[in-house]
Design a protein around this motif. Structure first.
Motif, PDB file in Angstrom:
ATOM      1  N   GLY A 102       0.788  -1.223   0.000  1.00  0.00           N
ATOM      2  CA  GLY A 102       0.000   0.000   0.000  1.00  0.00           C
ATOM      3  C   GLY A 102       0.821   1.275   0.000  1.00  0.00           C
ATOM      4  O   GLY A 102       0.278   2.357   0.195  1.00  0.00           O
ATOM      5  N   ARG A 103       2.117   1.179  -0.209  1.00  0.00           N
ATOM      6  CA  ARG A 103       3.038   2.327  -0.152  1.00  0.00           C
ATOM      7  C   ARG A 103       2.831   3.117   1.149  1.00  0.00           C
ATOM      8  O   ARG A 103       2.748   4.343   1.152  1.00  0.00           O
ATOM      9  CB  ARG A 103       2.829   3.263  -1.354  1.00  0.00           C
ATOM     10  N   ARG A 104       2.825   2.407   2.269  1.00  0.00           N
ATOM     11  CA  ARG A 104       2.520   3.090   3.525  1.00  0.00           C
ATOM     12  C   ARG A 104       3.410   2.695   4.693  1.00  0.00           C
ATOM     13  O   ARG A 104       3.060   2.887   5.855  1.00  0.00           O
ATOM     14  CB  ARG A 104       1.053   2.862   3.892  1.00  0.00           C
ATOM     15  N   LEU A 105       4.593   2.152   4.419  1.00  0.00           N
ATOM     16  CA  LEU A 105       5.481   1.772   5.516  1.00  0.00           C
ATOM     17  C   LEU A 105       6.151   3.005   6.119  1.00  0.00           C
ATOM     18  O   LEU A 105       6.650   3.866   5.399  1.00  0.00           O
ATOM     19  CB  LEU A 105       6.554   0.794   5.037  1.00  0.00           C
TER      20      LEU A 105
ATOM     21  N   GLN B  55      11.540  -2.607  -5.249  1.00  0.00           N
ATOM     22  CA  GLN B  55      10.178  -2.906  -4.806  1.00  0.00           C
ATOM     23  C   GLN B  55      10.003  -2.577  -3.332  1.00  0.00           C
ATOM     24  O   GLN B  55       8.904  -2.241  -2.887  1.00  0.00           O
ATOM     25  CB  GLN B  55       9.841  -4.380  -5.082  1.00  0.00           C
ATOM     26  N   ARG B  56      11.081  -2.650  -2.560  1.00  0.00           N
ATOM     27  CA  ARG B  56      11.013  -2.208  -1.162  1.00  0.00           C
ATOM     28  C   ARG B  56      10.966  -0.689  -1.072  1.00  0.00           C
ATOM     29  O   ARG B  56      10.292  -0.141  -0.193  1.00  0.00           O
ATOM     30  CB  ARG B  56      12.206  -2.757  -0.373  1.00  0.00           C
ATOM     31  N   VAL B  57      11.685  -0.009  -1.938  1.00  0.00           N
ATOM     32  CA  VAL B  57      11.610   1.459  -1.952  1.00  0.00           C
ATOM     33  C   VAL B  57      10.179   1.903  -2.236  1.00  0.00           C
ATOM     34  O   VAL B  57       9.681   2.874  -1.650  1.00  0.00           O
ATOM     35  CB  VAL B  57      12.573   2.048  -2.993  1.00  0.00           C
ATOM     36  N   PHE B  58       9.490   1.190  -3.119  1.00  0.00           N
ATOM     37  CA  PHE B  58       8.111   1.544  -3.469  1.00  0.00           C
ATOM     38  C   PHE B  58       7.156   1.415  -2.285  1.00  0.00           C
ATOM     39  O   PHE B  58       6.053   1.954  -2.321  1.00  0.00           O
ATOM     40  CB  PHE B  58       7.602   0.647  -4.603  1.00  0.00           C
ATOM     41  N   THR B  59       7.565   0.674  -1.229  1.00  0.00           N
ATOM     42  CA  THR B  59       6.676   0.505  -0.071  1.00  0.00           C
ATOM     43  C   THR B  59       6.723   1.687   0.889  1.00  0.00           C
ATOM     44  O   THR B  59       5.892   1.772   1.800  1.00  0.00           O
ATOM     45  CB  THR B  59       7.044  -0.770   0.721  1.00  0.00           C
TER      46      THR B  59
END
Length: 493
Positions: free
Chosen positions: A36-39, A243-247
């Motif tokens: 959700g791109r919300r970390l 893909q972790r950056v996108f979170t």
């Protein structure tokens, strides 16, 4: 060993429970693929450190310490440097793009024609990364249960495939946080001091080992330079890392959370090298340096602690394996399959739920393929080297060129991928897969081609560049993605 077994079983059961919990919250494509791109900063830092510090960083890092002493830290150290460079210089821009894959970024920057070929290269890299991580289960379960290699791979791989398929990035993020805590306690707080004490302290270690074991560059300057080219630059462009950056919740979380994770990697690198050096004092005649981790854990640690440290090694492998698996499936579905089918728009009748199902099926399919290849493959070092050589030799220049050089064109990017990739393959055939020349000259060929072809072809259309600048600023079609999708989980702290 009963207590150690109990620790491992509880840990594995917890991983599956996290997968089930994540499944209830992954209700949209964004939730499933990028949480959700919300970390927030704490969870982002933990999950980023977990993904980059896998079995190679733990078992391999200790092995390099056993073989070379403190300078054995350089492999993992260059991984940390790459994560720091990504976080400080590029992560904010990457996070604001609101995309799902590296190839989508290239399409935005160059005008929509670079994605398929770069997707194939990225898919090959993430597939082999997942395979080599999965093979590591055989080593760990052999130490734990004296288990057959094939059975060990199936057991470990099945658990990772199960929780990754159930909840996607939410499950992987939650399990990564547990794995980060277990690795920190098991390796940094328990194994490191116990190993040093068992070896008689640093004074005894220096007295019993050659001086070069404590030289900062004892592993060799050329080896360090190769590590920088492969691992530092690999951190800048890998789909599993992006893909972790996108979170990240926002660009500040991406920058500062990644900086914390990179710094943690530097400490982890030194810890692994020190443990390996202590193992050299305790067990000077091991036939294989990579056996140093399992040997010191099995022989030097007390009951219960041994189980926790072995769980830490298992956590390291699982975090990398699950991250590579979801990256592989995301690229296979979004960059290859959907492009080949021409599926470029989202269906209006419940599209997000359909996309979750499709991505879940791709994780399952890629997971089965990964386990099968892992069972059949023997030389994991060569397989991973091929993957990294193709990744860096083929994709580093067009990706960084797109971020840093306005004059780069789609023709320059595609030519760079092809020339760099073919050069790497040809040079590996000539000099050998493990030689340094393929990455040196392949990267140089890619750079020269990118610059020459870009200057010789028409500049990128100004409308494409204008849209690119809007997306870099956090504006554009995907900028309000979080507001349009279900608010299932609040932002993490």
């Amino acid at each position: 060993m009963a207590v150690d077994y109990a620790v491992i079983v509880v840990y594995l059961a917890g991983m599956l429970a996290m997968g089930w919990w994540g499944m209830r919250r992954a209700k949209s494509k964004s939730e499933f693929l990028v949480a959700g791109r919300r970390l927030g900063p704490s969870m982002y830092s933990g999950t980023m450190a977990a993904i980059v510090l896998g079995g190679a960083s733990t078992i391999g890092g200790v092995g390099l310490g056993y073989k070379y002493g403190l300078s054995g830290a350089w492999m993992v150290f260059t991984i940390g440097l790459g994560l720091l460079a990504l976080s400080v210089f590029f992560s904010a821009r990457i996070a604001r793009l609101k995309v799902y894959t590296v190839s989508e970024m290239l399409d935005l920057r160059y005008g929509g024609r670079a994605g398929l070929i770069t997707g194939v290269v990225m898919w090959a890299y993430t597939l082999m990364l997942a395979v080599t991580s999965t093979i590591a289960y055989a080593t760990i379960f052999d130490v734990l249960f004296d288990m057959n290699r094939t059975v060990a791979i199936i057991l470990g791989g099945s658990i990772v495939v199960a929780y990754s398929t159930l909840g996607g990035m939410w499950s992987i993020t939650l399990t990564d946080m547990v794995q980060f805590v277990v690795k920190t306690i098991g390796v940094l707080l328990l194994l490191l001091p116990i190993a040093v004490v068992k070896a008689g302290g640093f004074a005894e270690m220096k007295a019993r080992l050659p001086t070069e074991y404590f030289a900062p560059f004892g592993i060799g300057g050329e080896t360090i330079f190769t590590y920088v080219l492969i691992y530092t630059f690999g951190m800048l462009i890998g789909q599993d890392i992006w893909q972790r950056v996108f979170t990240a919740r926002d660009d500040k979380v991406a920058r500062w959370g990644g900086t914390v994770a990179g710094t943690y990697c530097l400490a982890y690198a030194l810890a692994g090298a020190v443990v390996g050096t202590a193992a050299r004092v305790l067990y000077p005649d091991l036939a294989n340096a990579d056996d140093a981790f399992a040997t010191i854990v099995k022989d030097a640690l007390p009951l219960g602690v041994r189980g926790l440290v072995l769980a830490a090694a298992l956590a390291a492998v699982m975090s990398t394996s699950s991250g590579a698996l979801i990256a592989c499936a995301t690229v296979a579905n979004n960059d290859i399959w959907q492009r080949l089918r021409g599926a470029v728009t989202r269906r209006a009748d419940g599209g997000p739920h359909d996309e979750v199902k499709g991505n879940r099926l791709f994780i399952l399919a890629m997971g089965v393929a990964v386990v099968g290849i892992a069972i059949a493959l023997n030389n994991v070092v060569e397989a991973l080297t091929v993957a990294y050589n193709l990744l860096v030799g083929g994709l580093l220049v067009p990706i960084l060129g797109g971020l840093l050089w306005k004059r780069g064109t789609v023709h320059g990017a595609l030519s760079s991928v092809v020339v760099g990739g073919l050069a790497v393959i040809a040079l590996m055939a000539k000099f050998g897969i493990l030689a340094n020349e393929p990455i040196y000259y392949g990267l140089l060929a890619s750079l020269v081609t990118y610059v020459a072809v870009s200057l010789a072809t028409r500049p990128t259309d100004e409308a494409v560049l204008a849209n690119w600048r809007e997306r870099l600023a956090g504006r554009g079609p995907e900028a309000d993605e979080q507001r349009t999708e279900p608010e299932t989980v609040p932002a993490t702290p």
